[in-house]
Write a protein that holds these residues in place. Structure first.
Motif: not given
Length: 103
Positions: A15-28, A94-103
């Protein structure tokens, strides 16, 4: 040096908004979204289940599918939602990562 794909990892409590943020970032970012919850929902629909309580039975299989599709050996840039992976910032991966943790 060899190019490494970008993997954006979003984690957090239900319920922290992972899917919503994921969709927005995916689109952007014009990257595909890999979501364990969406995989689990797809399994539920494929099984023609109408019982919401049955979603729990797909959790383990969805987790396995999630990592089989996009584990630590990835060569494709993506946004990953609800991921539990180690090695962030490890330049030997084999990848660069950016980790976002929602609370």
């Amino acid at each position: 040096p060899e190019a490494r794909p970008l993997v954006v990892v979003i984690s957090g409590m239900p319920g922290s908004g992972k899917t919503t943020l994921g969709r927005d970032l995916s689109d952007a970012l014009h990257l595909p979204l890999v979501s364990r919850d969406l995989i689990k929902t797809g399994m539920h629909v494929t099984a023609h289940s109408t019982d919401p309580g049955e979603m729990k039975r797909f959790s383990s299989a969805a987790f396995d599918t999630f990592f089989a599709a996009h584990g630590s050996k990835t060569t494709v840039a993506v946004v990953q939602e609800d991921a539990v992976m180690g090695g962030y910032g490890d330049t030997s991966l084999p990848y660069q990562s950016v980790k976002l943790t929602l609370s």
